[in-house]
Design a protein around this motif. Structure first.
Motif, PDB file in Angstrom:
ATOM      1  N   SER A 131       0.809  -1.223   0.000  1.00  0.00           N
ATOM      2  CA  SER A 131       0.000   0.000   0.000  1.00  0.00           C
ATOM      3  C   SER A 131       0.841   1.271   0.000  1.00  0.00           C
ATOM      4  O   SER A 131       0.352   2.344  -0.340  1.00  0.00           O
ATOM      5  CB  SER A 131      -0.930   0.007   1.209  1.00  0.00           C
ATOM      6  N   MET A 132       2.112   1.187   0.358  1.00  0.00           N
ATOM      7  CA  MET A 132       2.956   2.379   0.412  1.00  0.00           C
ATOM      8  C   MET A 132       3.489   2.809  -0.953  1.00  0.00           C
ATOM      9  O   MET A 132       3.990   3.914  -1.104  1.00  0.00           O
ATOM     10  CB  MET A 132       4.144   2.119   1.349  1.00  0.00           C
ATOM     11  N   GLU A 133       3.393   1.947  -1.946  1.00  0.00           N
ATOM     12  CA  GLU A 133       3.969   2.257  -3.251  1.00  0.00           C
ATOM     13  C   GLU A 133       3.197   3.337  -4.011  1.00  0.00           C
ATOM     14  O   GLU A 133       3.728   3.914  -4.939  1.00  0.00           O
ATOM     15  CB  GLU A 133       4.056   1.001  -4.110  1.00  0.00           C
ATOM     16  N   HIS A 134       1.960   3.596  -3.625  1.00  0.00           N
ATOM     17  CA  HIS A 134       1.195   4.625  -4.325  1.00  0.00           C
ATOM     18  C   HIS A 134       1.374   6.006  -3.699  1.00  0.00           C
ATOM     19  O   HIS A 134       0.908   7.000  -4.241  1.00  0.00           O
ATOM     20  CB  HIS A 134      -0.290   4.258  -4.365  1.00  0.00           C
ATOM     21  N   LEU A 135       2.049   6.116  -2.585  1.00  0.00           N
ATOM     22  CA  LEU A 135       2.187   7.402  -1.901  1.00  0.00           C
ATOM     23  C   LEU A 135       2.966   8.461  -2.669  1.00  0.00           C
ATOM     24  O   LEU A 135       2.671   9.649  -2.514  1.00  0.00           O
ATOM     25  CB  LEU A 135       2.783   7.191  -0.517  1.00  0.00           C
ATOM     26  N   PRO A 136       3.955   8.124  -3.508  1.00  0.00           N
ATOM     27  CA  PRO A 136       4.610   9.193  -4.283  1.00  0.00           C
ATOM     28  C   PRO A 136       3.646   9.959  -5.189  1.00  0.00           C
ATOM     29  O   PRO A 136       3.921  11.099  -5.551  1.00  0.00           O
ATOM     30  CB  PRO A 136       5.658   8.450  -5.112  1.00  0.00           C
ATOM     31  N   ILE A 137       2.509   9.359  -5.521  1.00  0.00           N
ATOM     32  CA  ILE A 137       1.526  10.067  -6.346  1.00  0.00           C
ATOM     33  C   ILE A 137       0.969  11.272  -5.600  1.00  0.00           C
ATOM     34  O   ILE A 137       0.647  12.295  -6.198  1.00  0.00           O
ATOM     35  CB  ILE A 137       0.395   9.105  -6.773  1.00  0.00           C
ATOM     36  N   HIS A 138       0.889  11.187  -4.276  1.00  0.00           N
ATOM     37  CA  HIS A 138       0.321  12.270  -3.476  1.00  0.00           C
ATOM     38  C   HIS A 138       1.333  13.367  -3.122  1.00  0.00           C
ATOM     39  O   HIS A 138       0.938  14.457  -2.739  1.00  0.00           O
ATOM     40  CB  HIS A 138      -0.270  11.713  -2.181  1.00  0.00           C
ATOM     41  N   LEU A 139       2.607  13.092  -3.235  1.00  0.00           N
ATOM     42  CA  LEU A 139       3.620  14.071  -2.843  1.00  0.00           C
ATOM     43  C   LEU A 139       3.601  15.365  -3.653  1.00  0.00           C
ATOM     44  O   LEU A 139       3.758  16.440  -3.073  1.00  0.00           O
ATOM     45  CB  LEU A 139       5.009  13.442  -2.872  1.00  0.00           C
ATOM     46  N   PRO A 140       3.394  15.334  -4.982  1.00  0.00           N
ATOM     47  CA  PRO A 140       3.324  16.618  -5.698  1.00  0.00           C
ATOM     48  C   PRO A 140       2.147  17.481  -5.251  1.00  0.00           C
ATOM     49  O   PRO A 140       2.284  18.702  -5.138  1.00  0.00           O
ATOM     50  CB  PRO A 140       3.178  16.208  -7.171  1.00  0.00           C
ATOM     51  N   PHE A 141       1.020  16.859  -4.962  1.00  0.00           N
ATOM     52  CA  PHE A 141      -0.137  17.621  -4.472  1.00  0.00           C
ATOM     53  C   PHE A 141       0.191  18.267  -3.130  1.00  0.00           C
ATOM     54  O   PHE A 141      -0.109  19.447  -2.909  1.00  0.00           O
ATOM     55  CB  PHE A 141      -1.359  16.710  -4.358  1.00  0.00           C
ATOM     56  N   GLU A 142       0.800  17.507  -2.230  1.00  0.00           N
ATOM     57  CA  GLU A 142       1.174  18.066  -0.938  1.00  0.00           C
ATOM     58  C   GLU A 142       2.204  19.179  -1.082  1.00  0.00           C
ATOM     59  O   GLU A 142       2.152  20.173  -0.367  1.00  0.00           O
ATOM     60  CB  GLU A 142       1.721  16.973  -0.028  1.00  0.00           C
ATOM     61  N   ALA A 143       3.137  19.013  -1.999  1.00  0.00           N
ATOM     62  CA  ALA A 143       4.144  20.053  -2.219  1.00  0.00           C
ATOM     63  C   ALA A 143       3.501  21.320  -2.764  1.00  0.00           C
ATOM     64  O   ALA A 143       3.935  22.426  -2.433  1.00  0.00           O
ATOM     65  CB  ALA A 143       5.219  19.548  -3.167  1.00  0.00           C
ATOM     66  N   LYS A 144       2.479  21.164  -3.570  1.00  0.00           N
ATOM     67  CA  LYS A 144       1.788  22.328  -4.132  1.00  0.00           C
ATOM     68  C   LYS A 144       1.005  23.066  -3.047  1.00  0.00           C
ATOM     69  O   LYS A 144       0.977  24.291  -3.004  1.00  0.00           O
ATOM     70  CB  LYS A 144       0.841  21.866  -5.236  1.00  0.00           C
ATOM     71  N   ILE A 145       0.402  22.321  -2.144  1.00  0.00           N
ATOM     72  CA  ILE A 145      -0.421  22.926  -1.095  1.00  0.00           C
ATOM     73  C   ILE A 145       0.424  23.457   0.065  1.00  0.00           C
ATOM     74  O   ILE A 145       0.229  24.577   0.524  1.00  0.00           O
ATOM     75  CB  ILE A 145      -1.435  21.881  -0.559  1.00  0.00           C
ATOM     76  N   ARG A 146       1.378  22.655   0.537  1.00  0.00           N
ATOM     77  CA  ARG A 146       2.073  22.971   1.787  1.00  0.00           C
ATOM     78  C   ARG A 146       3.535  23.333   1.625  1.00  0.00           C
ATOM     79  O   ARG A 146       4.237  23.535   2.605  1.00  0.00           O
ATOM     80  CB  ARG A 146       1.948  21.790   2.732  1.00  0.00           C
ATOM     81  N   GLY A 147       4.055  23.356   0.419  1.00  0.00           N
ATOM     82  CA  GLY A 147       5.457  23.713   0.230  1.00  0.00           C
ATOM     83  C   GLY A 147       6.350  22.490   0.129  1.00  0.00           C
ATOM     84  O   GLY A 147       5.879  21.357   0.048  1.00  0.00           O
ATOM     85  N   SER A 148       7.621  22.723   0.170  1.00  0.00           N
ATOM     86  CA  SER A 148       8.604  21.667  -0.030  1.00  0.00           C
ATOM     87  C   SER A 148       8.471  20.568   1.025  1.00  0.00           C
ATOM     88  O   SER A 148       8.261  20.846   2.196  1.00  0.00           O
ATOM     89  CB  SER A 148      10.006  22.257   0.019  1.00  0.00           C
ATOM     90  N   VAL A 149       8.609  19.329   0.594  1.00  0.00           N
ATOM     91  CA  VAL A 149       8.430  18.208   1.507  1.00  0.00           C
ATOM     92  C   VAL A 149       9.598  18.053   2.465  1.00  0.00           C
ATOM     93  O   VAL A 149       9.450  17.416   3.507  1.00  0.00           O
ATOM     94  CB  VAL A 149       8.222  16.873   0.743  1.00  0.00           C
ATOM     95  N   GLN A 150      10.735  18.628   2.164  1.00  0.00           N
ATOM     96  CA  GLN A 150      11.888  18.447   3.039  1.00  0.00           C
ATOM     97  C   GLN A 150      11.647  19.044   4.417  1.00  0.00           C
ATOM     98  O   GLN A 150      12.287  18.650   5.383  1.00  0.00           O
ATOM     99  CB  GLN A 150      13.134  19.043   2.415  1.00  0.00           C
ATOM    100  N   TYR A 151      10.715  19.996   4.547  1.00  0.00           N
ATOM    101  CA  TYR A 151      10.445  20.603   5.839  1.00  0.00           C
ATOM    102  C   TYR A 151       9.407  19.825   6.639  1.00  0.00           C
ATOM    103  O   TYR A 151       9.170  20.123   7.796  1.00  0.00           O
ATOM    104  CB  TYR A 151       9.972  22.041   5.646  1.00  0.00           C
TER     105      TYR A 151
END
Length: 101
Positions: A66-86
């Motif tokens: 189930s964890m293999e589909h999570l990279p699909i959500h990362l661009p959306f989160e980066a667009k909403i909340r900024g860079s994922v490194q933080y």
């Protein structure tokens, strides 16, 4: 580590496998930039779907969970909340490991 790994495996793997692994590597490198462009995020969102499809054609179904589909959500989160490194907990988890040793 994100730059030398694809170069190290270039001669060891077939072109299709190497391309898919390099694409997923580049995705995580790009999504971790401290400054992101909205157009670039949209391109990452489109490309990660194709990359995961390539990986599904290479690796057996038992490799994916189930964890293999999570990279699909990362661009959306980066667009909403900024860079994922933080927002990633990896640096703090790594700190806990080094303190515990």
């Amino acid at each position: 580590m994100q730059t030398p790994i694809p170069l190290a495996y270039r001669d060891l793997l077939s072109k299709g496998i190497w391309d898919a692994l390099t694409e997923i590597n580049n995705f995580f490198r790009d999504i971790c930039f401290s400054k992101l462009n909205v157009d670039h995020i949209d391109r990452l969102k489109k490309n990660i779907i194709e990359t995961l499809c390539k990986l599904e054609m290479i690796f057996p179904p038992s490799f994916f969970d189930s964890m293999e589909h999570l990279p699909i959500h990362l661009p959306f989160e980066a667009k909403i909340r900024g860079s994922v490194q933080y927002r990633w907990m990896y640096p703090f988890e790594r700190l806990d490991i080094t303190v515990a040793m």
